[in-house]
Design a protein around this motif. Structure first.
Motif, PDB file in Angstrom:
ATOM      1  N   GLU A  25      11.425  -1.573   2.472  1.00  0.00           N
ATOM      2  CA  GLU A  25      12.347  -2.402   1.699  1.00  0.00           C
ATOM      3  C   GLU A  25      12.919  -3.562   2.510  1.00  0.00           C
ATOM      4  O   GLU A  25      13.357  -4.560   1.948  1.00  0.00           O
ATOM      5  CB  GLU A  25      13.479  -1.547   1.134  1.00  0.00           C
ATOM      6  CG  GLU A  25      13.002  -0.582   0.075  1.00  0.00           C
ATOM      7  CD  GLU A  25      14.132   0.186  -0.566  1.00  0.00           C
ATOM      8  OE1 GLU A  25      15.310  -0.222  -0.440  1.00  0.00           O
ATOM      9  OE2 GLU A  25      13.847   1.210  -1.222  1.00  0.00           O
ATOM     10  N   CYS A  26      12.928  -3.426   3.835  1.00  0.00           N
ATOM     11  CA  CYS A  26      13.463  -4.481   4.711  1.00  0.00           C
ATOM     12  C   CYS A  26      12.363  -5.385   5.267  1.00  0.00           C
ATOM     13  O   CYS A  26      12.617  -6.215   6.142  1.00  0.00           O
ATOM     14  CB  CYS A  26      14.235  -3.858   5.864  1.00  0.00           C
ATOM     15  SG  CYS A  26      15.709  -2.974   5.359  1.00  0.00           S
ATOM     16  N   ASN A  27      11.128  -5.200   4.773  1.00  0.00           N
ATOM     17  CA  ASN A  27       9.981  -5.989   5.206  1.00  0.00           C
ATOM     18  C   ASN A  27       9.697  -5.832   6.698  1.00  0.00           C
ATOM     19  O   ASN A  27       9.292  -6.764   7.376  1.00  0.00           O
ATOM     20  CB  ASN A  27      10.159  -7.463   4.846  1.00  0.00           C
ATOM     21  CG  ASN A  27       8.827  -8.180   4.746  1.00  0.00           C
ATOM     22  OD1 ASN A  27       7.782  -7.559   4.551  1.00  0.00           O
ATOM     23  ND2 ASN A  27       8.849  -9.491   4.882  1.00  0.00           N
ATOM     24  N   ARG A  28       9.940  -4.618   7.212  1.00  0.00           N
ATOM     25  CA  ARG A  28       9.640  -4.326   8.618  1.00  0.00           C
ATOM     26  C   ARG A  28       8.443  -3.389   8.740  1.00  0.00           C
ATOM     27  O   ARG A  28       8.153  -2.890   9.819  1.00  0.00           O
ATOM     28  CB  ARG A  28      10.855  -3.707   9.297  1.00  0.00           C
ATOM     29  CG  ARG A  28      11.995  -4.681   9.409  1.00  0.00           C
ATOM     30  CD  ARG A  28      13.133  -4.104  10.156  1.00  0.00           C
ATOM     31  NE  ARG A  28      14.195  -5.090  10.221  1.00  0.00           N
ATOM     32  CZ  ARG A  28      15.385  -4.842  10.653  1.00  0.00           C
ATOM     33  NH1 ARG A  28      15.704  -3.620  11.047  1.00  0.00           N
ATOM     34  NH2 ARG A  28      16.295  -5.778  10.678  1.00  0.00           N
ATOM     35  N   GLY A  29       7.802  -3.150   7.644  1.00  0.00           N
ATOM     36  CA  GLY A  29       6.628  -2.294   7.605  1.00  0.00           C
ATOM     37  C   GLY A  29       6.039  -2.397   6.209  1.00  0.00           C
ATOM     38  O   GLY A  29       6.674  -2.927   5.296  1.00  0.00           O
ATOM     39  N   GLN A  30       4.834  -1.892   6.052  1.00  0.00           N
ATOM     40  CA  GLN A  30       4.179  -1.977   4.748  1.00  0.00           C
ATOM     41  C   GLN A  30       3.569  -0.633   4.405  1.00  0.00           C
ATOM     42  O   GLN A  30       2.954   0.020   5.253  1.00  0.00           O
ATOM     43  CB  GLN A  30       3.106  -3.054   4.778  1.00  0.00           C
ATOM     44  CG  GLN A  30       2.598  -3.415   3.423  1.00  0.00           C
ATOM     45  CD  GLN A  30       1.800  -4.707   3.452  1.00  0.00           C
ATOM     46  OE1 GLN A  30       1.717  -5.378   4.468  1.00  0.00           O
ATOM     47  NE2 GLN A  30       1.199  -5.054   2.340  1.00  0.00           N
ATOM     48  N   ALA A  31       3.747  -0.238   3.164  1.00  0.00           N
ATOM     49  CA  ALA A  31       3.169   1.015   2.696  1.00  0.00           C
ATOM     50  C   ALA A  31       1.652   0.893   2.669  1.00  0.00           C
ATOM     51  O   ALA A  31       1.112  -0.148   2.305  1.00  0.00           O
ATOM     52  CB  ALA A  31       3.690   1.338   1.304  1.00  0.00           C
ATOM     53  N   SER A  32       0.982   1.969   3.063  1.00  0.00           N
ATOM     54  CA  SER A  32      -0.479   1.976   3.004  1.00  0.00           C
ATOM     55  C   SER A  32      -0.919   1.926   1.540  1.00  0.00           C
ATOM     56  O   SER A  32      -0.137   2.192   0.632  1.00  0.00           O
ATOM     57  CB  SER A  32      -1.024   3.242   3.663  1.00  0.00           C
ATOM     58  OG  SER A  32      -0.639   4.386   2.906  1.00  0.00           O
ATOM     59  N   THR A  33      -2.166   1.599   1.337  1.00  0.00           N
ATOM     60  CA  THR A  33      -2.693   1.526  -0.026  1.00  0.00           C
ATOM     61  C   THR A  33      -2.504   2.845  -0.762  1.00  0.00           C
ATOM     62  O   THR A  33      -2.099   2.865  -1.926  1.00  0.00           O
ATOM     63  CB  THR A  33      -4.189   1.134  -0.001  1.00  0.00           C
ATOM     64  OG1 THR A  33      -4.301  -0.148   0.630  1.00  0.00           O
ATOM     65  CG2 THR A  33      -4.763   1.056  -1.399  1.00  0.00           C
ATOM     66  N   SER A  34      -2.759   3.962  -0.079  1.00  0.00           N
ATOM     67  CA  SER A  34      -2.602   5.264  -0.742  1.00  0.00           C
ATOM     68  C   SER A  34      -1.147   5.522  -1.121  1.00  0.00           C
ATOM     69  O   SER A  34      -0.868   6.088  -2.178  1.00  0.00           O
ATOM     70  CB  SER A  34      -3.138   6.391   0.141  1.00  0.00           C
ATOM     71  OG  SER A  34      -2.432   6.460   1.358  1.00  0.00           O
ATOM     72  N   LEU A  35      -0.207   5.073  -0.291  1.00  0.00           N
ATOM     73  CA  LEU A  35       1.204   5.255  -0.628  1.00  0.00           C
ATOM     74  C   LEU A  35       1.640   4.296  -1.728  1.00  0.00           C
ATOM     75  O   LEU A  35       2.505   4.628  -2.532  1.00  0.00           O
ATOM     76  CB  LEU A  35       2.083   5.106   0.614  1.00  0.00           C
ATOM     77  CG  LEU A  35       2.080   6.348   1.498  1.00  0.00           C
ATOM     78  CD1 LEU A  35       2.722   6.059   2.844  1.00  0.00           C
ATOM     79  CD2 LEU A  35       2.801   7.497   0.806  1.00  0.00           C
ATOM     80  N   VAL A  36       1.054   3.123  -1.790  1.00  0.00           N
ATOM     81  CA  VAL A  36       1.359   2.207  -2.897  1.00  0.00           C
ATOM     82  C   VAL A  36       0.962   2.870  -4.215  1.00  0.00           C
ATOM     83  O   VAL A  36       1.727   2.861  -5.186  1.00  0.00           O
ATOM     84  CB  VAL A  36       0.648   0.843  -2.723  1.00  0.00           C
ATOM     85  CG1 VAL A  36       0.746   0.014  -3.994  1.00  0.00           C
ATOM     86  CG2 VAL A  36       1.243   0.087  -1.542  1.00  0.00           C
ATOM     87  N   TYR A  37      -0.225   3.479  -4.241  1.00  0.00           N
ATOM     88  CA  TYR A  37      -0.648   4.177  -5.457  1.00  0.00           C
ATOM     89  C   TYR A  37       0.255   5.375  -5.749  1.00  0.00           C
ATOM     90  O   TYR A  37       0.547   5.664  -6.912  1.00  0.00           O
ATOM     91  CB  TYR A  37      -2.113   4.605  -5.363  1.00  0.00           C
ATOM     92  CG  TYR A  37      -3.068   3.449  -5.572  1.00  0.00           C
ATOM     93  CD1 TYR A  37      -3.180   2.837  -6.818  1.00  0.00           C
ATOM     94  CD2 TYR A  37      -3.842   2.959  -4.533  1.00  0.00           C
ATOM     95  CE1 TYR A  37      -4.043   1.771  -7.024  1.00  0.00           C
ATOM     96  CE2 TYR A  37      -4.714   1.889  -4.725  1.00  0.00           C
ATOM     97  CZ  TYR A  37      -4.804   1.305  -5.976  1.00  0.00           C
ATOM     98  OH  TYR A  37      -5.656   0.244  -6.180  1.00  0.00           O
ATOM     99  N   ALA A  38       0.726   6.045  -4.714  1.00  0.00           N
ATOM    100  CA  ALA A  38       1.655   7.168  -4.905  1.00  0.00           C
ATOM    101  C   ALA A  38       2.978   6.673  -5.495  1.00  0.00           C
ATOM    102  O   ALA A  38       3.561   7.327  -6.368  1.00  0.00           O
ATOM    103  CB  ALA A  38       1.896   7.896  -3.585  1.00  0.00           C
ATOM    104  N   ILE A  39       3.448   5.522  -5.036  1.00  0.00           N
ATOM    105  CA  ILE A  39       4.683   4.934  -5.580  1.00  0.00           C
ATOM    106  C   ILE A  39       4.493   4.596  -7.054  1.00  0.00           C
ATOM    107  O   ILE A  39       5.348   4.899  -7.895  1.00  0.00           O
ATOM    108  CB  ILE A  39       5.091   3.676  -4.772  1.00  0.00           C
ATOM    109  CG1 ILE A  39       5.530   4.073  -3.360  1.00  0.00           C
ATOM    110  CG2 ILE A  39       6.204   2.903  -5.487  1.00  0.00           C
ATOM    111  CD1 ILE A  39       5.651   2.896  -2.396  1.00  0.00           C
TER     112      ILE A  39
END
Length: 87
Positions: free
Chosen positions: A41-55
């Motif tokens: 949320e603070c743009n200090r990291g990015q969710a992996s593709t698999s976690l984006v799909y989980a979200i």
């Protein structure tokens, strides 16, 4: 063919807020550390593709909470589309 799916920090935050979850509860639902969710949320990291799909799956499968229903009503008044479509 592998496709990379990404989300912006504001998209992640908006989904979490629409679900009525704290960062800690959101992180637990996804099986990650709360600091990880905060970094997304603070743009200090990015969710992996698999976690984006989980979200996205979490957003689709979650039952609307009272808080989410209120937010949806407010957004409807402002002309914003709902996050989860009614079936």
């Amino acid at each position: 063919m592998n496709q990379t799916k990404t989300m912006t920090p504001s998209e992640i935050r908006n989904i979490r807020l629409r679900l009525g979850l704290t960062q800690t509860a959101f992180a637990r639902a996804l099986g990650v550390h709360p600091v990880t969710a905060s970094r997304w949320e603070c743009n200090r990291g990015q969710a992996s593709t698999s976690l984006v799909y989980a979200i996205l799956d979490l957003a689709k499968s979650a039952k609307p909470s009272i808080k989410e229903a209120r937010l949806a009503r407010k957004e409807a008044k402002r002309g914003m589309p709902p996050l989860v479509k009614k079936s």
